[in-house]
Design an enzyme around this catalytic site. Structure first.
Site, PDB file in Angstrom:
ATOM      1  CE  LYS A  70       4.861   3.205  -8.206  1.00 58.94           C
ATOM      2  NZ  LYS A  70       3.771   3.494  -7.261  1.00 58.94           N
ATOM      3  CG  ASP A 106       3.590   5.790  -4.192  1.00 68.94           C
ATOM      4  OD1 ASP A 106       3.260   6.821  -4.811  1.00 68.94           O
ATOM      5  OD2 ASP A 106       3.953   4.749  -4.774  1.00 68.94           O
TER       6      ASP A 106
HETATM    7  P1  NDP Z   1      -0.102  -4.440  -7.818  1.00 67.09           P
HETATM    8  O1  NDP Z   1      -0.260  -5.048  -9.171  1.00 67.09           O
HETATM    9  O2  NDP Z   1       1.215  -4.496  -7.120  1.00 67.09           O
HETATM   10  O3  NDP Z   1      -1.198  -5.134  -6.820  1.00 67.09           O
HETATM   11  C1  NDP Z   1      -2.513  -5.333  -7.258  1.00 67.09           C
HETATM   12  C2  NDP Z   1      -3.386  -5.752  -6.073  1.00 67.09           C
HETATM   13  O4  NDP Z   1      -4.734  -5.867  -6.548  1.00 67.09           O
HETATM   14  C3  NDP Z   1      -3.012  -7.099  -5.478  1.00 67.09           C
HETATM   15  O5  NDP Z   1      -3.274  -7.102  -4.101  1.00 67.09           O
HETATM   16  C4  NDP Z   1      -3.985  -8.061  -6.210  1.00 67.09           C
HETATM   17  O6  NDP Z   1      -4.289  -9.218  -5.493  1.00 67.09           O
HETATM   18  C5  NDP Z   1      -5.214  -7.179  -6.267  1.00 67.09           C
HETATM   19  N1  NDP Z   1      -6.140  -7.593  -7.325  1.00 67.09           N
HETATM   20  C6  NDP Z   1      -5.985  -7.414  -8.659  1.00 67.09           C
HETATM   21  N2  NDP Z   1      -7.051  -7.920  -9.316  1.00 67.09           N
HETATM   22  C7  NDP Z   1      -7.877  -8.439  -8.371  1.00 67.09           C
HETATM   23  C8  NDP Z   1      -9.134  -9.091  -8.422  1.00 67.09           C
HETATM   24  N3  NDP Z   1      -9.772  -9.303  -9.587  1.00 67.09           N
HETATM   25  N4  NDP Z   1      -9.699  -9.482  -7.256  1.00 67.09           N
HETATM   26  C9  NDP Z   1      -9.083  -9.284  -6.081  1.00 67.09           C
HETATM   27  N5  NDP Z   1      -7.889  -8.645  -5.969  1.00 67.09           N
HETATM   28  C10 NDP Z   1      -7.290  -8.242  -7.104  1.00 67.09           C
HETATM   29  O7  NDP Z   1      -0.625  -2.942  -7.971  1.00 67.09           O
HETATM   30  P2  NDP Z   1      -0.209  -1.685  -7.082  1.00 67.09           P
HETATM   31  O8  NDP Z   1      -0.223  -2.106  -5.660  1.00 67.09           O
HETATM   32  O9  NDP Z   1       0.997  -1.051  -7.632  1.00 67.09           O
HETATM   33  O10 NDP Z   1      -1.432  -0.677  -7.377  1.00 67.09           O
HETATM   34  C11 NDP Z   1      -2.706  -0.890  -6.792  1.00 67.09           C
HETATM   35  C12 NDP Z   1      -3.595   0.289  -7.115  1.00 67.09           C
HETATM   36  O11 NDP Z   1      -3.142   1.466  -6.469  1.00 67.09           O
HETATM   37  C13 NDP Z   1      -3.672   0.629  -8.617  1.00 67.09           C
HETATM   38  O12 NDP Z   1      -5.023   0.915  -8.941  1.00 67.09           O
HETATM   39  C14 NDP Z   1      -2.834   1.878  -8.736  1.00 67.09           C
HETATM   40  O13 NDP Z   1      -3.243   2.696  -9.813  1.00 67.09           O
HETATM   41  C15 NDP Z   1      -3.121   2.535  -7.405  1.00 67.09           C
HETATM   42  N6  NDP Z   1      -2.095   3.495  -6.995  1.00 67.09           N
HETATM   43  C16 NDP Z   1      -2.472   4.781  -6.799  1.00 67.09           C
HETATM   44  C17 NDP Z   1      -1.552   5.721  -6.409  1.00 67.09           C
HETATM   45  C18 NDP Z   1      -1.988   7.130  -6.200  1.00 67.09           C
HETATM   46  O14 NDP Z   1      -1.123   8.016  -6.112  1.00 67.09           O
HETATM   47  N7  NDP Z   1      -3.270   7.396  -6.113  1.00 67.09           N
HETATM   48  C19 NDP Z   1      -0.126   5.389  -6.190  1.00 67.09           C
HETATM   49  C20 NDP Z   1       0.167   3.976  -6.403  1.00 67.09           C
HETATM   50  C21 NDP Z   1      -0.792   3.087  -6.805  1.00 67.09           C
HETATM   51  P3  NDP Z   1      -3.398 -10.569  -5.667  1.00 67.09           P
HETATM   52  O15 NDP Z   1      -2.159 -10.344  -4.869  1.00 67.09           O
HETATM   53  O16 NDP Z   1      -4.279 -11.629  -5.116  1.00 67.09           O
HETATM   54  O17 NDP Z   1      -3.124 -10.700  -7.150  1.00 67.09           O
END
Ligand code: NDP
Length: 281
Positions: A70, A106
């Site tokens: 993205k 989104d």
């Molecule tokens: P990113 O990879 O950009 O961000 C992931 C986030 O999750 C970061 O804040 C990361 O923290 C955090 N994270 C991951 N693992 C852990 C952990 N073990 N403990 C604490 N924090 C954690 O993903 P996206 O933002 O693109 O997507 C996030 C979610 O949103 C996904 O599940 C995706 O499927 C969902 N989504 C749903 C949509 C919908 O239409 N329903 C649309 C877009 C996304 P850190 O920065 O510390 O690594």
């Protein structure tokens, strides 16, 4: 890359096989009798320029873009919508002649279920757990909707601080995950925007803290299946929203951008529910 892009729309990402988008977008194309196919365009990072060139030079209407492309796609568009610019990510590509326009639906998808529930943004504090791409869309959506205050909590607190700074709005603050207890007591909206819901990893936050939230608070998980976050929130008496309405509404807005046709949201919703059940999520 051997799929035909003639009169097609596709999903650019890696992986894409799990996506529910083909089911509900194709249902919408068919219901509106549009001669279009929704295809899965599995794309490695180094294949993105070629994938976009084929859309630009071919007959496709455009594409959706998903994880992890993205952000990368934004630099390859001929033009970006204001929303895509502010979020810093593109989830919808629209072909206009030989130009590709990048947009982001989104934020729209996120806000619709709250508006449908008459959520009172201007008198409500919100907490977002997560600071990735999806959280950026949530921040833009909530600020535009008039939220009273917004705290971004993230494992990597520097990432939360960067997002708060980029938002450039005094209503937004950043904090580490350990501050959830302090913020949740006054929050009417608690959003899980982490990717943890999919992987079955332990919750990123102490879920028992949800019991401290006001009784009229909403727990909103962007994951479009049942998660520990949602189960715990419901047990604590909170209302819940999962990510399926957001998914359908972002897709409905994309459909409208590609086709200019009013999206048949009910058709899309029913197809998405069936597809989710079939995938066992
Ligand atoms: P990113 O990879 O950009 O961000 C992931 C986030 O999750 C970061 O804040 C990361 O923290 C955090 N994270 C991951 N693992 C852990 C952990 N073990 N403990 C604490 N924090 C954690 O993903 P996206 O933002 O693109 O997507 C996030 C979610 O949103 C996904 O599940 C995706 O499927 C969902 N989504 C749903 C949509 C919908 O239409 N329903 C649309 C877009 C996304 P850190 O920065 O510390 O690594």
């Amino acid at each position: 890359m051997c799929e035909s892009e003639s009169r097609a729309v596709g999903l650019i990402g890696n992986p894409v096989a799990h996506s529910l988008s083909p089911a509900f977008q194709q249902a919408a194309f068919d219901a509106c009798e549009l001669p279009l196919r929704y295809e899965l365009w599995q794309t490695e990072t180094d294949e993105i320029p070629e994938r976009l060139r084929r859309i630009r030079d071919g007959n496709a209407l455009g594409a959706n873009v998903t994880v992890p492309h993205k952000e990368a796609v934004t630099t390859l568009m001929d033009d970006l919508s204001q929303t895509a610019l502010r979020i810093g990510a593109v989830n919808t590509v629209i072909r206009n002649g030989a130009s590709l326009i990048g947009d982001n639906t989104d934020a729209h998808g996120f806000i619709v279920p709250l508006r449908e529930g008459s959520f009172e943004f201007d008198s409500s504090n919100a907490v977002i757990v997560g600071a990735g791409g999806a959280a950026r869309a949530v921040v833009v959506a909530l600020l535009d909707a008039g939220i009273r205050s917004l705290a971004i909590l993230n494992r990597n607190v520097e990432r939360a601080r960067r997002l708060a700074t980029q938002a450039g709005d005094t209503r937004v603050s950043a904090a580490p995950l350990s501050a959830l207890g302090d913020h949740v007591v006054a929050a009417r909206l608690i959003v899980n925007a982490t990717s943890v819901g999919w992987s079955g990893e332990p919750s990123p936050v102490e879920l028992s803290l949800l019991e401290r939230a006001p009784r009229d608070a909403i727990a909103y998980d962007l994951t479009y299946r049942e998660t520990a976050f949602l189960t715990t929130a419901r047990a604590a008496g909170l209302a819940t929203i999962d990510g399926l309405p957001m998914l359908v509404h972002q897709g409905a807005r994309s459909f409208e951008l590609w086709t200019g046709v009013n999206p048949p949201v009910n058709v899309m919703w029913e197809a998405a529910v069936l597809a989710r059940a079939a995938k066992g999520d």
